[in-house]
Design a protein around this motif. Sequence first.
Motif, PDB file in Angstrom:
ATOM      1  N   LEU A 124      81.991 -54.695  55.992  1.00 14.49           N
ATOM      2  CA  LEU A 124      82.753 -54.382  55.859  1.00 14.49           C
ATOM      3  C   LEU A 124      83.744 -52.710  57.020  1.00 14.49           C
ATOM      4  CD1 LEU A 124      83.698 -54.942  52.362  1.00 14.49           C
ATOM      5  CD2 LEU A 124      84.649 -56.484  54.516  1.00 14.49           C
ATOM      6  N   GLU A 125      82.909 -52.646  57.116  1.00 15.81           N
ATOM      7  CA  GLU A 125      83.232 -50.696  57.961  1.00 15.81           C
ATOM      8  C   GLU A 125      83.122 -51.066  60.001  1.00 15.81           C
ATOM      9  OE1 GLU A 125      80.243 -47.261  59.362  1.00 15.81           O
ATOM     10  OE2 GLU A 125      79.923 -48.640  58.374  1.00 15.81           O
ATOM     11  N   LYS A 126      84.379 -50.312  59.728  1.00 15.31           N
ATOM     12  CA  LYS A 126      84.796 -50.884  61.315  1.00 15.31           C
ATOM     13  C   LYS A 126      84.069 -49.852  62.154  1.00 15.31           C
ATOM     14  CE  LYS A 126      88.835 -49.863  64.210  1.00 15.31           C
ATOM     15  NZ  LYS A 126      90.703 -50.396  64.331  1.00 15.31           N
ATOM     16  N   ALA A 127      83.550 -50.440  63.200  1.00 15.45           N
ATOM     17  CA  ALA A 127      82.263 -49.412  64.152  1.00 15.45           C
ATOM     18  C   ALA A 127      82.832 -49.729  65.284  1.00 15.45           C
ATOM     19  CB  ALA A 127      81.048 -50.597  64.119  1.00 15.45           C
ATOM     20  N   THR A 128      83.776 -50.100  66.003  1.00 16.84           N
ATOM     21  CA  THR A 128      84.385 -49.791  67.531  1.00 16.84           C
ATOM     22  C   THR A 128      85.458 -49.939  67.575  1.00 16.84           C
ATOM     23  OG1 THR A 128      85.216 -52.066  67.598  1.00 16.84           O
ATOM     24  CG2 THR A 128      82.313 -51.898  67.835  1.00 16.84           C
ATOM     25  N   GLY A 129      86.281 -49.311  68.677  1.00 16.86           N
ATOM     26  CA  GLY A 129      87.360 -48.911  68.938  1.00 16.86           C
ATOM     27  C   GLY A 129      88.253 -50.098  69.314  1.00 16.86           C
ATOM     28  N   GLU A 130      88.979 -50.291  70.336  1.00 16.02           N
ATOM     29  CA  GLU A 130      89.312 -51.645  70.950  1.00 16.02           C
ATOM     30  C   GLU A 130      88.576 -52.109  72.161  1.00 16.02           C
ATOM     31  OE1 GLU A 130      91.840 -53.351  70.099  1.00 16.02           O
ATOM     32  OE2 GLU A 130      92.598 -51.705  68.350  1.00 16.02           O
ATOM     33  N   LEU A 131      88.343 -53.533  72.123  1.00 19.07           N
ATOM     34  CA  LEU A 131      87.204 -54.225  72.693  1.00 19.07           C
ATOM     35  C   LEU A 131      88.016 -55.151  73.680  1.00 19.07           C
ATOM     36  CD1 LEU A 131      84.591 -55.470  70.080  1.00 19.07           C
ATOM     37  CD2 LEU A 131      84.337 -53.910  71.390  1.00 19.07           C
ATOM     38  N   ASN A 132      88.972 -55.163  74.056  1.00 19.36           N
ATOM     39  CA  ASN A 132      89.277 -56.061  75.231  1.00 19.36           C
ATOM     40  C   ASN A 132      89.612 -55.148  76.358  1.00 19.36           C
ATOM     41  OD1 ASN A 132      90.758 -57.956  75.825  1.00 19.36           O
ATOM     42  ND2 ASN A 132      92.746 -56.225  76.280  1.00 19.36           N
ATOM     43  N   ASN A 133      88.736 -56.334  77.558  1.00 24.58           N
ATOM     44  CA  ASN A 133      88.391 -55.613  78.642  1.00 24.58           C
ATOM     45  C   ASN A 133      86.504 -54.637  78.363  1.00 24.58           C
ATOM     46  OD1 ASN A 133      90.190 -57.346  79.491  1.00 24.58           O
ATOM     47  ND2 ASN A 133      91.958 -56.014  79.058  1.00 24.58           N
ATOM     48  N   VAL A 134      86.614 -54.030  77.477  1.00 22.56           N
ATOM     49  CA  VAL A 134      85.302 -52.744  77.314  1.00 22.56           C
ATOM     50  C   VAL A 134      84.006 -53.211  76.322  1.00 22.56           C
ATOM     51  CG1 VAL A 134      87.658 -51.002  77.898  1.00 22.56           C
ATOM     52  CG2 VAL A 134      87.279 -51.966  75.403  1.00 22.56           C
ATOM     53  N   SER A 135      83.525 -54.221  76.068  1.00 27.60           N
ATOM     54  CA  SER A 135      83.086 -55.029  75.081  1.00 27.60           C
ATOM     55  C   SER A 135      81.673 -54.613  75.554  1.00 27.60           C
ATOM     56  CB  SER A 135      83.168 -56.235  74.673  1.00 27.60           C
ATOM     57  OG  SER A 135      82.053 -56.640  74.317  1.00 27.60           O
ATOM     58  N   GLU A 136      81.197 -53.586  74.781  1.00 27.69           N
ATOM     59  CA  GLU A 136      79.744 -53.062  75.073  1.00 27.69           C
ATOM     60  C   GLU A 136      78.412 -53.874  74.874  1.00 27.69           C
ATOM     61  OE1 GLU A 136      80.420 -50.379  71.475  1.00 27.69           O
ATOM     62  OE2 GLU A 136      81.292 -51.724  73.061  1.00 27.69           O
ATOM     63  N   PHE A 137      78.665 -55.105  74.176  1.00 27.33           N
ATOM     64  CA  PHE A 137      78.420 -56.403  73.095  1.00 27.33           C
ATOM     65  C   PHE A 137      77.989 -57.199  73.899  1.00 27.33           C
ATOM     66  CE2 PHE A 137      80.623 -53.681  70.114  1.00 27.33           C
ATOM     67  CZ  PHE A 137      78.951 -53.040  69.687  1.00 27.33           C
ATOM     68  N   ASP A 138      76.265 -57.462  74.339  1.00 28.34           N
ATOM     69  CA  ASP A 138      76.044 -58.837  75.484  1.00 28.34           C
ATOM     70  C   ASP A 138      76.944 -59.509  74.823  1.00 28.34           C
ATOM     71  OD1 ASP A 138      75.216 -56.866  76.922  1.00 28.34           O
ATOM     72  OD2 ASP A 138      72.935 -57.016  76.270  1.00 28.34           O
ATOM     73  N   ASN A 139      76.136 -60.248  73.771  1.00 30.19           N
ATOM     74  CA  ASN A 139      76.843 -61.190  73.049  1.00 30.19           C
ATOM     75  C   ASN A 139      78.839 -61.493  73.054  1.00 30.19           C
ATOM     76  OD1 ASN A 139      77.311 -59.409  71.526  1.00 30.19           O
ATOM     77  ND2 ASN A 139      77.232 -60.884  69.445  1.00 30.19           N
ATOM     78  N   LEU A 140      79.060 -60.757  73.394  1.00 31.61           N
ATOM     79  CA  LEU A 140      80.974 -60.812  73.357  1.00 31.61           C
ATOM     80  C   LEU A 140      81.776 -60.716  74.481  1.00 31.61           C
ATOM     81  CD1 LEU A 140      81.907 -58.424  70.112  1.00 31.61           C
ATOM     82  CD2 LEU A 140      81.150 -60.995  69.986  1.00 31.61           C
ATOM     83  N   THR A 141      82.263 -61.464  74.725  1.00 31.77           N
ATOM     84  CA  THR A 141      83.212 -61.795  75.921  1.00 31.77           C
ATOM     85  C   THR A 141      84.306 -61.552  75.857  1.00 31.77           C
ATOM     86  OG1 THR A 141      81.941 -63.088  76.798  1.00 31.77           O
ATOM     87  CG2 THR A 141      84.196 -63.150  77.835  1.00 31.77           C
TER      88      THR A 141
END
Length: 319
Positions: free
Chosen positions: A294-311
Amino acid sequence: MNRTTGRRAGCLALPILCLLSVLSGTAASETRSTYGALTPAPETLRACTLPDMTPGKVQLETDCRYTEPVVISSDNVLLDCRGGTITGMHRRGITIRPGLKNITIRDCRLDDTGGILIEGQTPSDDAAARDDARANSSQGVVLDHLTITKSYMTGVFVDHYVVGATIRNSIVADGHHVGIYLEHGSQKNVVSGNLIRNIKKVGPYPPEVAGFGIGIAVEADTTLTGNVVEGAPKFGLMLGWGPYMRNIAASQNVVRDCGTGIAVTVVDGAGAAVITNNIVQGSQQGAINGYRWLEKATGELNNVSEFDNLTVHGNQIAA
């Protein structure tokens, strides 16, 4: 080409255009015939008794009010409510028992019930038991053109190890808890072309796990496409929970006026998710964000995801 013909042509080419039209007042009459129950609601309802849910086609009456729950316990049932209304009970309005095949429910109204439950299996925690549970769970259930309002529980709940459920062209509005929820043990599911609106952040019991106020929540092996979610105070779309995420595709959805527009798990061990070409507007805590539980752990992910499993790309974000 006249205006009506042009709109239909646009729907065939780009399904999201149809969903965008739902949000405009000029499309109100078309919305009623395209999403939710197909048969117009009568002005008055009479009390009726449910028929037996036997294999084959079972029909309800359009002008009837049914105050007893529907329980489907046999394979090969097509329940056509013909716009009939199931209402007024503090229990599930429709339950599909585990292990059934070839079940379709269409053109129904559920008002002031506990929503719809597709029951699953709860196996012991080993691979062989899980495979056996999937082989013996409900497969190929279709929920089509339903209108579910004022549900005091989750509007549509897909339980563990249900395989190949399709939830489409339906409306879930003004209810509690979650609009549509699919457990992580289920797989090969499709959630498409639904309108989820005004899900409350309070429920009939203390919140568990992710809490209440979520539009659509899925955890594994599910395609989410062409849905409209608005007014979900916690999350518009919740993708995964902790490490329990794998193979989720969320595309061409419209998410408006929610707490967090799209929340995706970034806990270590989570599997793959693709989040593309969605419209996220008016989110209060963020448009597309990663969560650890339940903890927000990132900023905005659109076009800047640092996670290899996420597109995460190609999404349109607006204030």
